[in-house]
Design a protein around this motif. Structure first.
Motif, PDB file in Angstrom:
ATOM      1  N   CYS A  15       0.800  -1.227   0.000  1.00  0.00           N
ATOM      2  CA  CYS A  15       0.000   0.000   0.000  1.00  0.00           C
ATOM      3  C   CYS A  15       0.838   1.285   0.000  1.00  0.00           C
ATOM      4  CB  CYS A  15      -0.949   0.015   1.194  1.00  0.00           C
ATOM      5  SG  CYS A  15      -0.127   0.221   2.789  1.00  0.00           S
ATOM      6  N   GLU A  16       2.091   1.216   0.375  1.00  0.00           N
ATOM      7  CA  GLU A  16       3.043   2.321   0.407  1.00  0.00           C
ATOM      8  C   GLU A  16       2.778   3.356   1.505  1.00  0.00           C
ATOM      9  OE1 GLU A  16       4.109   4.015  -3.376  1.00  0.00           O
ATOM     10  OE2 GLU A  16       3.935   2.086  -4.397  1.00  0.00           O
ATOM     11  N   GLU A  17       1.890   3.062   2.439  1.00  0.00           N
ATOM     12  CA  GLU A  17       1.620   3.990   3.547  1.00  0.00           C
ATOM     13  C   GLU A  17       2.882   4.208   4.377  1.00  0.00           C
ATOM     14  OE1 GLU A  17      -1.161   5.775   4.420  1.00  0.00           O
ATOM     15  OE2 GLU A  17      -2.083   5.096   2.548  1.00  0.00           O
ATOM     16  N   CYS A  18       3.654   3.160   4.586  1.00  0.00           N
ATOM     17  CA  CYS A  18       4.875   3.265   5.394  1.00  0.00           C
ATOM     18  C   CYS A  18       5.906   4.166   4.720  1.00  0.00           C
ATOM     19  CB  CYS A  18       5.455   1.892   5.681  1.00  0.00           C
ATOM     20  SG  CYS A  18       5.821   0.906   4.211  1.00  0.00           S
ATOM     21  N   LEU A  19       5.988   4.127   3.402  1.00  0.00           N
ATOM     22  CA  LEU A  19       6.920   4.980   2.673  1.00  0.00           C
ATOM     23  C   LEU A  19       6.574   6.448   2.878  1.00  0.00           C
ATOM     24  CD1 LEU A  19       7.203   2.176   1.105  1.00  0.00           C
ATOM     25  CD2 LEU A  19       7.980   3.587  -0.772  1.00  0.00           C
ATOM     26  N   GLU A  20       5.290   6.753   2.850  1.00  0.00           N
ATOM     27  CA  GLU A  20       4.832   8.123   3.041  1.00  0.00           C
ATOM     28  C   GLU A  20       5.041   8.580   4.484  1.00  0.00           C
ATOM     29  OE1 GLU A  20       0.841   8.574   1.560  1.00  0.00           O
ATOM     30  OE2 GLU A  20       1.329   7.498  -0.276  1.00  0.00           O
ATOM     31  N   ALA A  21       4.924   7.662   5.445  1.00  0.00           N
ATOM     32  CA  ALA A  21       5.059   8.011   6.860  1.00  0.00           C
ATOM     33  C   ALA A  21       6.503   8.189   7.294  1.00  0.00           C
ATOM     34  CB  ALA A  21       4.395   6.934   7.719  1.00  0.00           C
ATOM     35  N   CYS A  22       7.423   7.534   6.626  1.00  0.00           N
ATOM     36  CA  CYS A  22       8.843   7.577   7.031  1.00  0.00           C
ATOM     37  C   CYS A  22       9.430   8.961   6.746  1.00  0.00           C
ATOM     38  CB  CYS A  22       9.642   6.507   6.296  1.00  0.00           C
ATOM     39  SG  CYS A  22      11.383   6.491   6.801  1.00  0.00           S
ATOM     40  N   THR A  23       9.900   9.609   7.802  1.00  0.00           N
ATOM     41  CA  THR A  23      10.417  10.969   7.672  1.00  0.00           C
ATOM     42  C   THR A  23      11.825  11.040   7.085  1.00  0.00           C
ATOM     43  OG1 THR A  23      11.226  10.925   9.940  1.00  0.00           O
ATOM     44  CG2 THR A  23       9.009  11.788   9.588  1.00  0.00           C
ATOM     45  N   VAL A  24      12.543   9.912   7.058  1.00  0.00           N
ATOM     46  CA  VAL A  24      13.906   9.913   6.528  1.00  0.00           C
ATOM     47  C   VAL A  24      14.060   9.080   5.256  1.00  0.00           C
ATOM     48  CG1 VAL A  24      15.058  10.487   8.698  1.00  0.00           C
ATOM     49  CG2 VAL A  24      14.598   8.112   8.162  1.00  0.00           C
ATOM     50  N   GLY A  25      12.970   8.534   4.742  1.00  0.00           N
ATOM     51  CA  GLY A  25      13.011   7.809   3.476  1.00  0.00           C
ATOM     52  C   GLY A  25      13.755   6.488   3.518  1.00  0.00           C
ATOM     53  N   VAL A  26      13.665   5.781   4.628  1.00  0.00           N
ATOM     54  CA  VAL A  26      14.397   4.519   4.787  1.00  0.00           C
ATOM     55  C   VAL A  26      13.766   3.385   3.985  1.00  0.00           C
ATOM     56  CG1 VAL A  26      15.079   2.766   6.482  1.00  0.00           C
ATOM     57  CG2 VAL A  26      15.305   5.161   7.030  1.00  0.00           C
ATOM     58  N   LEU A  27      12.479   3.488   3.696  1.00  0.00           N
ATOM     59  CA  LEU A  27      11.792   2.400   2.990  1.00  0.00           C
ATOM     60  C   LEU A  27      11.631   2.715   1.507  1.00  0.00           C
ATOM     61  CD1 LEU A  27       9.106   1.833   5.726  1.00  0.00           C
ATOM     62  CD2 LEU A  27      10.900   0.219   5.102  1.00  0.00           C
ATOM     63  N   ARG A  28      11.624   1.662   0.706  1.00  0.00           N
ATOM     64  CA  ARG A  28      11.389   1.778  -0.736  1.00  0.00           C
ATOM     65  C   ARG A  28      10.557   0.581  -1.163  1.00  0.00           C
ATOM     66  NH1 ARG A  28      16.422  -0.989  -3.614  1.00  0.00           N
ATOM     67  NH2 ARG A  28      16.916  -2.377  -1.920  1.00  0.00           N
ATOM     68  N   MET A  29      10.066   0.617  -2.363  1.00  0.00           N
ATOM     69  CA  MET A  29       9.299  -0.512  -2.888  1.00  0.00           C
ATOM     70  C   MET A  29      10.235  -1.393  -3.706  1.00  0.00           C
ATOM     71  SD  MET A  29       6.330  -0.212  -1.648  1.00  0.00           S
ATOM     72  CE  MET A  29       5.306  -1.357  -2.555  1.00  0.00           C
ATOM     73  N   GLN A  30      10.097  -2.688  -3.489  1.00  0.00           N
ATOM     74  CA  GLN A  30      10.892  -3.664  -4.237  1.00  0.00           C
ATOM     75  C   GLN A  30      10.000  -4.865  -4.488  1.00  0.00           C
ATOM     76  OE1 GLN A  30      14.396  -4.979  -2.147  1.00  0.00           O
ATOM     77  NE2 GLN A  30      15.259  -5.931  -3.966  1.00  0.00           N
ATOM     78  N   GLY A  31       9.733  -5.124  -5.738  1.00  0.00           N
ATOM     79  CA  GLY A  31       8.864  -6.245  -6.092  1.00  0.00           C
ATOM     80  C   GLY A  31       7.448  -6.091  -5.546  1.00  0.00           C
ATOM     81  N   GLY A  32       6.980  -4.839  -5.467  1.00  0.00           N
ATOM     82  CA  GLY A  32       5.619  -4.581  -4.984  1.00  0.00           C
ATOM     83  C   GLY A  32       5.452  -4.627  -3.472  1.00  0.00           C
ATOM     84  N   LYS A  33       6.550  -4.719  -2.749  1.00  0.00           N
ATOM     85  CA  LYS A  33       6.522  -4.789  -1.283  1.00  0.00           C
ATOM     86  C   LYS A  33       7.490  -3.753  -0.709  1.00  0.00           C
ATOM     87  CE  LYS A  33       4.076  -8.649  -1.377  1.00  0.00           C
ATOM     88  NZ  LYS A  33       2.846  -8.947  -0.668  1.00  0.00           N
ATOM     89  N   ALA A  34       7.227  -3.311   0.513  1.00  0.00           N
ATOM     90  CA  ALA A  34       8.133  -2.390   1.193  1.00  0.00           C
ATOM     91  C   ALA A  34       9.424  -3.113   1.540  1.00  0.00           C
ATOM     92  CB  ALA A  34       7.477  -1.846   2.455  1.00  0.00           C
ATOM     93  N   SER A  35      10.519  -2.360   1.476  1.00  0.00           N
ATOM     94  CA  SER A  35      11.826  -2.939   1.782  1.00  0.00           C
ATOM     95  C   SER A  35      12.729  -1.835   2.322  1.00  0.00           C
ATOM     96  CB  SER A  35      12.424  -3.537   0.514  1.00  0.00           C
ATOM     97  OG  SER A  35      13.696  -4.074   0.763  1.00  0.00           O
ATOM     98  N   PRO A  36      13.536  -2.129   3.365  1.00  0.00           N
ATOM     99  CA  PRO A  36      14.474  -1.113   3.849  1.00  0.00           C
ATOM    100  C   PRO A  36      15.524  -0.794   2.789  1.00  0.00           C
ATOM    101  CG  PRO A  36      14.264  -2.926   5.427  1.00  0.00           C
ATOM    102  CD  PRO A  36      13.582  -3.347   4.169  1.00  0.00           C
TER     103      PRO A  36
END
Length: 96
Positions: A15-36
């Motif tokens: 859903c990418e909600e975690c990417l939007e919530a992360c203030t330092v951009g630690v998460l990215r999408m990889q293969g349709g899933k969140a990944s550090p």
């Protein structure tokens, strides 16, 4: 590095909600899933965990914790540095 993010890829729905919530951009999408993202440091705020409705994220504190003995010794050293009455004691010399 003080914190580590783990993503349960089976629970992540992309859903990418975690990417939007992360203030330092630690998460990215990889293969349709969140990944550090490699090389970025998590600040431990857990905003990503809070927004994840799937409970797919976990933040672990990887900092070294001091033992109670070390904390007691540090406290004792602080007490030695604080003279009575609030006067500042000169450093490196004997008190008069």
């Amino acid at each position: 590095m003080g914190f580590k993010i783990a993503v349960d890829r089976e629970k992540c729905n992309g859903c990418e909600e975690c990417l939007e919530a992360c203030t330092v951009g630690v998460l990215r999408m990889q293969g349709g899933k969140a990944s550090p993202a490699a090389g970025l440091e998590c600040q431990g705020c857990e905003s990503c965990v809070a927004v994840c409705e799937e409970s797919a994220l976990a933040v672990t504190d990887t900092r070294v914790a001091l033992s109670s003995t070390c904390l007691s010794l540090l406290s004792a050293l602080d007490d030695l540095d604080e003279p009575e009455g609030g006067a500042v004691r000169p450093q490196g010399g004997a008190s008069r």
